[in-house]
Design an enzyme around this catalytic site. Structure first.
Site, PDB file in Angstrom:
ATOM      1  N   ASP A  13      -8.072   4.729  -1.173  1.00  0.00           N
ATOM      2  CA  ASP A  13      -9.043   3.698  -1.557  1.00  0.00           C
ATOM      3  C   ASP A  13      -9.919   3.255  -0.386  1.00  0.00           C
ATOM      4  OD1 ASP A  13      -7.854   3.772  -4.112  1.00  0.00           O
ATOM      5  OD2 ASP A  13      -6.320   2.362  -3.450  1.00  0.00           O
ATOM      6  N   LYS A  16     -13.843   6.661  -0.362  1.00  0.00           N
ATOM      7  CA  LYS A  16     -14.207   8.088  -0.282  1.00  0.00           C
ATOM      8  C   LYS A  16     -15.339   8.414  -1.255  1.00  0.00           C
ATOM      9  CE  LYS A  16      -9.869   9.190  -1.207  1.00  0.00           C
ATOM     10  NZ  LYS A  16      -9.206   7.902  -1.037  1.00  0.00           N
ATOM     11  N   GLY A  40      -8.493   7.056  -8.049  1.00  0.00           N
ATOM     12  CA  GLY A  40      -9.484   6.182  -8.684  1.00  0.00           C
ATOM     13  C   GLY A  40     -10.658   6.110  -7.733  1.00  0.00           C
ATOM     14  N   HIS A  41     -11.750   6.775  -8.089  1.00  0.00           N
ATOM     15  CA  HIS A  41     -12.899   6.885  -7.187  1.00  0.00           C
ATOM     16  C   HIS A  41     -14.096   6.160  -7.802  1.00  0.00           C
ATOM     17  CE1 HIS A  41     -11.101  10.723  -5.146  1.00  0.00           C
ATOM     18  NE2 HIS A  41     -10.374   9.647  -4.979  1.00  0.00           N
ATOM     19  N   GLN A 222      -6.418  10.548  -2.613  1.00  0.00           N
ATOM     20  CA  GLN A 222      -5.346   9.950  -1.817  1.00  0.00           C
ATOM     21  C   GLN A 222      -5.741   9.968  -0.330  1.00  0.00           C
ATOM     22  OE1 GLN A 222      -4.049  12.443  -4.418  1.00  0.00           O
ATOM     23  NE2 GLN A 222      -4.513  10.630  -5.591  1.00  0.00           N
ATOM     24  N   VAL A 412     -21.654  -1.324   4.115  1.00  0.00           N
ATOM     25  CA  VAL A 412     -21.784  -2.783   4.145  1.00  0.00           C
ATOM     26  C   VAL A 412     -21.853  -3.385   2.736  1.00  0.00           C
ATOM     27  CG1 VAL A 412     -22.797  -2.925   6.459  1.00  0.00           C
ATOM     28  CG2 VAL A 412     -24.308  -2.550   4.490  1.00  0.00           C
TER      29      VAL A 412
HETATM   30  P1  GDP Z   1     -11.662   5.815  -2.991  1.00  0.00           P
HETATM   31  O1  GDP Z   1     -10.427   5.974  -3.816  1.00  0.00           O
HETATM   32  O2  GDP Z   1     -11.416   6.107  -1.549  1.00  0.00           O
HETATM   33  O3  GDP Z   1     -12.850   6.539  -3.525  1.00  0.00           O
HETATM   34  O4  GDP Z   1     -12.010   4.261  -3.029  1.00  0.00           O
HETATM   35  P2  GDP Z   1     -12.005   3.299  -4.331  1.00  0.00           P
HETATM   36  O5  GDP Z   1     -13.205   3.597  -5.132  1.00  0.00           O
HETATM   37  O6  GDP Z   1     -10.676   3.340  -5.008  1.00  0.00           O
HETATM   38  O7  GDP Z   1     -12.058   1.872  -3.646  1.00  0.00           O
HETATM   39  C1  GDP Z   1     -13.091   1.500  -2.812  1.00  0.00           C
HETATM   40  C2  GDP Z   1     -13.771   0.249  -3.407  1.00  0.00           C
HETATM   41  O8  GDP Z   1     -14.599  -0.323  -2.416  1.00  0.00           O
HETATM   42  C3  GDP Z   1     -14.659   0.555  -4.588  1.00  0.00           C
HETATM   43  O9  GDP Z   1     -14.639  -0.529  -5.468  1.00  0.00           O
HETATM   44  C4  GDP Z   1     -16.042   0.704  -3.950  1.00  0.00           C
HETATM   45  O10 GDP Z   1     -17.101   0.383  -4.848  1.00  0.00           O
HETATM   46  C5  GDP Z   1     -15.954  -0.312  -2.855  1.00  0.00           C
HETATM   47  N1  GDP Z   1     -16.725  -0.003  -1.638  1.00  0.00           N
HETATM   48  C6  GDP Z   1     -16.970   1.204  -1.078  1.00  0.00           C
HETATM   49  N2  GDP Z   1     -17.633   1.049   0.105  1.00  0.00           N
HETATM   50  C7  GDP Z   1     -17.816  -0.287   0.259  1.00  0.00           C
HETATM   51  C8  GDP Z   1     -18.410  -1.096   1.283  1.00  0.00           C
HETATM   52  O11 GDP Z   1     -18.906  -0.606   2.313  1.00  0.00           O
HETATM   53  N3  GDP Z   1     -18.361  -2.461   1.093  1.00  0.00           N
HETATM   54  C9  GDP Z   1     -17.810  -3.029  -0.009  1.00  0.00           C
HETATM   55  N4  GDP Z   1     -17.809  -4.356  -0.112  1.00  0.00           N
HETATM   56  N5  GDP Z   1     -17.249  -2.295  -0.988  1.00  0.00           N
HETATM   57  C10 GDP Z   1     -17.240  -0.951  -0.850  1.00  0.00           C
HETATM   58  P1  IMO Z   2      -7.390   7.426  -4.237  1.00  0.00           P
HETATM   59  O1  IMO Z   2      -7.853   8.854  -4.360  1.00  0.00           O
HETATM   60  C1  IMO Z   2      -4.131   4.700  -3.303  1.00  0.00           C
HETATM   61  C2  IMO Z   2      -0.069   6.086  -4.204  1.00  0.00           C
HETATM   62  C3  IMO Z   2       0.722   5.357  -5.276  1.00  0.00           C
HETATM   63  C4  IMO Z   2       2.129   5.519  -4.718  1.00  0.00           C
HETATM   64  C5  IMO Z   2       2.091   6.925  -4.124  1.00  0.00           C
HETATM   65  C6  IMO Z   2       2.668   8.005  -5.035  1.00  0.00           C
HETATM   66  O2  IMO Z   2      -8.046   6.505  -5.184  1.00  0.00           O
HETATM   67  O3  IMO Z   2      -7.426   6.980  -2.815  1.00  0.00           O
HETATM   68  P2  IMO Z   2       1.757   9.212  -7.220  1.00  0.00           P
HETATM   69  O4  IMO Z   2       1.407   8.669  -8.563  1.00  0.00           O
HETATM   70  O5  IMO Z   2       0.666   9.926  -6.528  1.00  0.00           O
HETATM   71  O6  IMO Z   2       3.024  10.021  -7.241  1.00  0.00           O
HETATM   72  O7  IMO Z   2       2.095   7.907  -6.326  1.00  0.00           O
HETATM   73  O8  IMO Z   2       0.737   7.214  -3.865  1.00  0.00           O
HETATM   74  N1  IMO Z   2      -1.391   6.595  -4.627  1.00  0.00           N
HETATM   75  C7  IMO Z   2      -2.553   6.066  -4.256  1.00  0.00           C
HETATM   76  N2  IMO Z   2      -2.823   4.955  -3.535  1.00  0.00           N
HETATM   77  N3  IMO Z   2      -5.139   5.478  -3.718  1.00  0.00           N
HETATM   78  C8  IMO Z   2      -4.890   6.609  -4.417  1.00  0.00           C
HETATM   79  O9  IMO Z   2      -5.860   7.495  -4.734  1.00  0.00           O
HETATM   80  C9  IMO Z   2      -3.550   6.924  -4.760  1.00  0.00           C
HETATM   81  N4  IMO Z   2      -2.966   7.918  -5.443  1.00  0.00           N
HETATM   82  C10 IMO Z   2      -1.635   7.720  -5.348  1.00  0.00           C
HETATM   83  O10 IMO Z   2       0.335   4.012  -5.371  1.00  0.00           O
HETATM   84  O11 IMO Z   2       2.330   4.623  -3.660  1.00  0.00           O
HETATM   85 MG    MG Z   3      -9.206   4.846  -5.112  1.00  0.00          MG
END
Ligand code: GDP
Ligand code: IMO
Ligand code: MG
Length: 427
Positions: A13, A16, A40-41, A222, A412
């Site tokens: 999270d 990415k 979750g992207h 991840q 940002v």
């Molecule tokens: P990923 O799994 O690495 O793709 O990240 P996620 O999408 O799960 O979580 C990142 C969250 O931060 C999302 O809700 C994005 O919209 C948000 N986000 C990404 N870059 C920024 C940033 O520079 N600032 C803020 N405030 N939010 C961001």
């Molecule tokens: P993104 O791509 C954050 C964590 C789960 C748990 C561990 C194992 O959005 O960054 P699993 O279901 O994969 O066997 O769970 O990995 N986990 C993540 N944490 N972001 C993710 O994906 C994750 N995918 C799995 O919370 O701790």
């Molecule tokens: Mg995510």
């Protein structure tokens, strides 16, 4: 630069998807290489928010061919609901290609995931319960069913039936609930038929793209510290999100991977159990959750939060061969009166700068911090490094110095354009 890899450098999270969306402008193919719908992207475009689990984040661009590579485990109901939702919003998905070698997730994998978690009692991993671990376990046991198997519908139905019967025996023996075999066979017969047109030899597709001079982006899910080998085992996922996994999970050999971008948040988060040296269990940790909206996209769980940890990041640089870094969510620190950067650990009274090779040691380290003044200004409107307040520049410069790899991009805000190029200069 034919092949770029984007890899999470913390516990997931990191943002990415936002960086992939940005880089995808200059890439022809965007391919996922591991993980499944545990990811979750999130991509924010204007007032539209797209939360993707399986489909590569590059899908939003017409010029991009999205690919689900051989290293991914694919949950078909999720794949098609994602396709339906995207197409209903005007994002065509017919050009998606799914590797014939990608393994499929079945309902019994989810049953095993839940059963194993319930049997772990107080030492739960906190998985997403999506069946990821059991699906990869079947792959390793060489009893998995792959996307290419749907191409022969009759053989597919019979192998699904046989595996469902075997899985039920194992589930019953372990005290779990069996699946309804007929219902699963019927459901997957329909899903398999729908998958068939998307199935392709993606290894060939990716190589053909590289050979034609096109650019390929490999999208990690991840992150480094959730990696089955390099993460905080057993509190990890069951695949290799690290850059080495990008080769195995796409079929593009390691020498083709010439740009490896590590994504880091300006602080650290983790979902699920496991050691977290810089975790904040106080009001500052709560503030990071509130301001950073740190709730999982997939499970809705509250993410654990803490300061940025450069010991971990230096390790991520090593195991991924990171060539550059994108630092996200700097704006989330806007209101803090001071900000901390973990620059080392203390273990049993001794200082150590290296990342420990065992989770039990990591659970015992005490972080050593450098504390910097906060900037206490809103930076979400900044579009160049020069716009940033001095204190924010000092923070980014310290992280860059500690990590030892150039930071190229700073986020940002969540929106597509809320990003600036870092100029590398200290304040
Ligand atoms: P990923 O799994 O690495 O793709 O990240 P996620 O999408 O799960 O979580 C990142 C969250 O931060 C999302 O809700 C994005 O919209 C948000 N986000 C990404 N870059 C920024 C940033 O520079 N600032 C803020 N405030 N939010 C961001
Ligand atoms: P993104 O791509 C954050 C964590 C789960 C748990 C561990 C194992 O959005 O960054 P699993 O279901 O994969 O066997 O769970 O990995 N986990 C993540 N944490 N972001 C993710 O994906 C994750 N995918 C799995 O919370 O701790
Ligand atoms: Mg995510």
């Amino acid at each position: 630069m034919p092949v770029t890899v984007v890899v999470g450098a913390q516990w997931g999270d990191e943002g990415k998807a936002k960086v992939i969306d940005l880089l995808a402008r200059d890439h022809s193919v965007v391919a996922r290489y591991q993980g499944g719908h545990n990811a979750g992207h999130t991509v924010v475009v204007g007032s539209e928010k797209y939360a993707l689990q399986l489909i590569p984040s590059g899908v939003l661009y017409d010029h991009v061919t999205p690919v689900i590579g051989n290293g991914v485990v694919v949950d078909l109901p999720t794949l098609f609901s994602e396709i339906d939702r995207l197409e209903a919003r005007g994002v065509p998905c017919s050009r998606l290609r799914v590797s014939s070698q990608a393994h499929l997730i079945f309902p019994w994998h989810q049953s095993f995931d839940a059963l194993l978690e319930s049997q772990r009692g107080g030492s739960k991993i906190g998985t997403t319960l999506k069946g990821i671990g059991p699906a990869y376990a079947d792959k390793a046991l060489r009893v998995g069913i792959r996307a290419g198997d749907v191409l022969d519908a009759a053989a597919f139905a019979s192998v699904v039936r046989a595996r469902a019967v075997d899985a039920n025996a194992d589930l019953l023996a372990a005290g779990g609930e069996p699946v309804d075999v007929d219902a699963v066979v019927d459901q997957f017969t329909v899903l398999g038929r729908r998958l068939a047109p998307y199935v392709a030899d993606t290894v060939d597709l990716l190589h053909a793209a590289v050979e034609a001079g096109e650019t390929v982006l490999l999208e990690g899910a991840q992150a480094t510290f959730l990696d089955l080998d390099h993460g905080t085992y057993p509190y990890v996922t069951s695949s290799n999100p690290t850059a080495g996994g990008a080769s195995a999970g796409s079929g593009l050999g390691p020498r083709l991977l010439d740009r490896i971008v590590g994504i880091i948040k300006a602080y650290t988060t983790r979902v699920g159990s496991g050691p977290f040296p810089t975790e904040l269990l106080d009001a500052k940790g709560e503030a990071l959750v509130d301001i950073g909206r740190e709730f999982g996209t997939v499970t809705g769980r509250r993410r654990r939060t803490g300061w940025i940890d450069c010991v971990m990041l230096r390790h991520a640089v090593r195991v991924n061969s990171l060539t550059e870094i994108a630092l996200t969510k700097l704006d989330v620190l806007d209101t803090f009166d001071d900000v901390k950067v973990c620059v080392g650990y203390r273990l049993d009274g001794r200082e150590c700068t290296a990342y420990p090779d065992r989770s039990d040691l990591l659970a015992r380290v005490e972080p050593v911090y450098e504390t910097l003044p906060g900037w206490q200004t809103t930076i979400s409107g900044c579009r160049s490094a020069a716009d940033l307040p001095v204190a924010a520049r000092q923070f980014v410069a310290l992280v860059e110095k500690q990590v030892g790899v150039p930071i190229r991009i700073v986020g940002v805000g969540p929106e597509r354009d809320a990003v600036l190029e870092w100029d590398g200069a200290p304040a």
